[in-house]
Write a protein that holds these residues in place. Structure first.
Motif, PDB file in Angstrom:
ATOM      1  N   GLN A   1      18.016  -5.351   7.516  1.00  0.00           N
ATOM      2  CA  GLN A   1      18.823  -6.728   7.496  1.00  0.00           C
ATOM      3  C   GLN A   1      18.517  -7.628   8.617  1.00  0.00           C
ATOM      4  N   GLY A   2      18.018  -9.071   8.406  1.00  0.00           N
ATOM      5  CA  GLY A   2      17.848 -10.103   8.962  1.00  0.00           C
ATOM      6  C   GLY A   2      16.138  -9.910   9.393  1.00  0.00           C
ATOM      7  N   LEU A   3      15.536  -9.077   8.884  1.00  0.00           N
ATOM      8  CA  LEU A   3      14.077  -9.044   9.265  1.00  0.00           C
ATOM      9  C   LEU A   3      13.253  -9.968   8.339  1.00  0.00           C
ATOM     10  N   HIS A   4      12.193 -10.285   8.407  1.00  0.00           N
ATOM     11  CA  HIS A   4      11.381 -11.092   7.561  1.00  0.00           C
ATOM     12  C   HIS A   4      10.038 -10.588   7.534  1.00  0.00           C
ATOM     13  N   GLU A   5       9.174 -11.139   6.572  1.00  0.00           N
ATOM     14  CA  GLU A   5       7.962 -10.475   6.086  1.00  0.00           C
ATOM     15  C   GLU A   5       7.138 -11.683   5.471  1.00  0.00           C
ATOM     16  N   GLY A   6       5.787 -11.480   5.719  1.00  0.00           N
ATOM     17  CA  GLY A   6       4.683 -12.401   5.154  1.00  0.00           C
ATOM     18  C   GLY A   6       4.737 -12.078   3.681  1.00  0.00           C
ATOM     19  N   GLU A   7       3.811 -12.991   3.135  1.00  0.00           N
ATOM     20  CA  GLU A   7       3.304 -12.820   1.738  1.00  0.00           C
ATOM     21  C   GLU A   7       2.547 -11.588   1.267  1.00  0.00           C
ATOM     22  N   PHE A   8       3.315 -10.681   1.318  1.00  0.00           N
ATOM     23  CA  PHE A   8       2.420  -9.184   0.950  1.00  0.00           C
ATOM     24  C   PHE A   8       1.929  -9.178  -0.400  1.00  0.00           C
ATOM     25  N   TRP A   9       2.098  -9.828  -1.373  1.00  0.00           N
ATOM     26  CA  TRP A   9       1.631 -10.131  -2.610  1.00  0.00           C
ATOM     27  C   TRP A   9       0.172 -10.603  -2.409  1.00  0.00           C
ATOM     28  N   GLN A  10      -0.097 -11.395  -1.467  1.00  0.00           N
ATOM     29  CA  GLN A  10      -1.362 -12.046  -1.268  1.00  0.00           C
ATOM     30  C   GLN A  10      -2.425 -10.769  -1.199  1.00  0.00           C
ATOM     31  N   PHE A  11      -2.465  -9.797  -0.819  1.00  0.00           N
ATOM     32  CA  PHE A  11      -3.207  -8.556  -0.864  1.00  0.00           C
ATOM     33  C   PHE A  11      -2.867  -7.520  -1.814  1.00  0.00           C
ATOM     34  N   LYS A  12      -3.764  -6.835  -2.222  1.00  0.00           N
ATOM     35  CA  LYS A  12      -3.585  -5.661  -3.251  1.00  0.00           C
ATOM     36  C   LYS A  12      -2.546  -4.602  -2.639  1.00  0.00           C
ATOM     37  N   CYS A  13      -2.027  -3.882  -3.639  1.00  0.00           N
ATOM     38  CA  CYS A  13      -1.135  -2.779  -3.195  1.00  0.00           C
ATOM     39  C   CYS A  13      -1.895  -1.997  -2.284  1.00  0.00           C
ATOM     40  N   SER A  14      -1.164  -1.165  -1.462  1.00  0.00           N
ATOM     41  CA  SER A  14      -1.715  -0.267  -0.210  1.00  0.00           C
ATOM     42  C   SER A  14      -1.794   0.949  -0.724  1.00  0.00           C
TER      43      SER A  14
END
Length: 388
Positions: free
Chosen positions: A264-277
């Motif tokens: 809750q309340g945490l943010h993240e960058g646009e992870f879809w810009q790189f391929k699945c890990s």
């Protein structure tokens, strides 16, 4: 003296139980992104002020429980520190702030000597296990420290958490339970300069960075056009960013965060810009295993005390870069990384977006994140202070 803007680099790597074998690959590809992206931040290349490196599946459970983890993490510490300093653009020196390991989950945090390392105080480490018998094959470790204000004020508290949650797509409920257990048991001493004598949670901080192999998977409806089928080259479809952006809507973490059930309340960058890990074939740079639907399991999230709980997806942490490093082929997870920036030096607050069971509040920060993850964060000091 601390610069106006602090640059933080965060890296996360699931080693696939290879820790006992050391790190056969040069760490430059993994730990150098901050040095490269710093060109976007300043006219001159700049070393990070804080570097946090997290590991998961460092060792098999029986070796971790036998005490081998501490020796492995000492080796990691020496290698990481030497690589950071060897690749610093102006030959900057760094000091270890803290390291902590529990079985296969580990976290090391470093600070730059000529900016903040000599002012860091109130350093604490903690750990907790999740899963069967809470033994620690899954769980979390944490590092907390404080940077006093230049005006003599209490300053700001930084909290870093590295976690490894339950695996398998169908075990979403177990992952959510893992997170709640971590929030309730990954505890630090009471917040400074308050009357409370109760232990503080990860949310009792100015800035929170949460990284690791969180194991959230893609859960695509069977009849959806993007669902993997024998006649559809799903792996090739992942090459297109537009396809990955559509797939993010089926990411379990995205869905659960919108529900308010986790992180809750945490943010993240646009992870879809790189391929699945996950899940890569060992020894291959860009080939997935057919045994699992590819997913973004390795993540870096962040929050800071000035973030508004009423504005979803908006943080005062600037995400400079979020990417993965597929050239690391000794694991089925490539490493991840992130750089970020922060905007205020403020006394320790509880983060605003804590889970319903907690009255904690967050502080704001700028973050850069990456899968199998390295992140860089940049903080700006305004000289303002506020009592918690």
């Amino acid at each position: 003296m601390a610069p106006e803007r602090l640059l933080v680099q965060i890296a996360s790597y699931n080693t696939n139980l290879q820790g006992i074998r050391g790190l056969p690959q040069d760490l430059v590809d993994w730990l150098s992104p901050t040095l490269q992206v710093s060109k976007f931040l300043t006219k001159e290349r700049r070393a990070p002020d804080i570097v946090a490196v997290g590991f998961q599946e460092l060792l098999p459970l029986h070796l971790g429980l036998s005490g081998f983890s501490k020796a492995v993490i000492e080796n990691r510490n020496a290698l990481i520190l030497s690589q950071i300093e060897a690749n610093a653009p102006n030959k900057e020196r760094f000091s270890l702030v803290a390291k902590v390991v529990n079985v296969g989950v580990a976290l090391l945090v470093y600070a730059r000597d000529d900016t903040i390392a000599r002012t860091v105080c109130g350093v604490y480490t903690t750990w907790t296990g999740t899963g069967p018998a809470y033994m620690g094959n899954k769980g979390a470790v944490g590092v907390r420290f404080r940077i006093p204000g230049s005006d003599g004020s209490i300053g700001e508290t930084f909290t870093f958490v590295c976690a490894h949650l339950t695996a398998y797509k169908e075990k979403l409920a177990a992952r959510l339970a893992d997170y709640q257990h971590i929030v309730g048991t990954l505890l630090f001493p009471p917040v400074v300069q308050t009357e409370s004598k109760s232990p503080s949670t990860i949310y009792d901080t100015s800035h929170l960075f949460f990284l690791g192999d969180l194991n959230f998977r893609l859960d695509i409806p069977p009849m959806h056009p993007l669902a993997p089928r024998p006649n559809i080259d799903f792996m090739r479809a992942l090459d297109e960013e537009s396809t990955r952006e559509q797939l993010k809507e089926f990411d379990q973490l995205v869905i659960e965060q919108r529900k308010g059930t986790v992180l809750q309340g945490l943010h993240e960058g646009e992870f879809w810009q790189f391929k699945c890990s996950y899940k890569y074939l060992l020894g291959e740079v860009d080939k997935y295993s057919s045994k699992r639907i590819p997913s973004w399991t390795d993540r870096v999230l962040y929050a800071t005390h000035t973030d508004s709980p009423d504005i979803h997806g908006k943080s005062n942490i600037t995400n400079i870069l979020y990417t993965s490093v597929p050239s690391y082929t000794t694991s089925d997870h490539p490493s991840s990384r992130v750089p970020a920036s922060k905007e205020d030096f403020i006394e320790t607050h509880r983060l605003h977006a804590a889970p319903p069971s907690s009255d904690s509040t967050f502080r704001s920060t700028d973050v850069k994140t990456a899968d199998a993850a390295t992140a860089e964060y940049l903080y700006t000091s305004s000289g303002s202070t506020r009592k918690s």
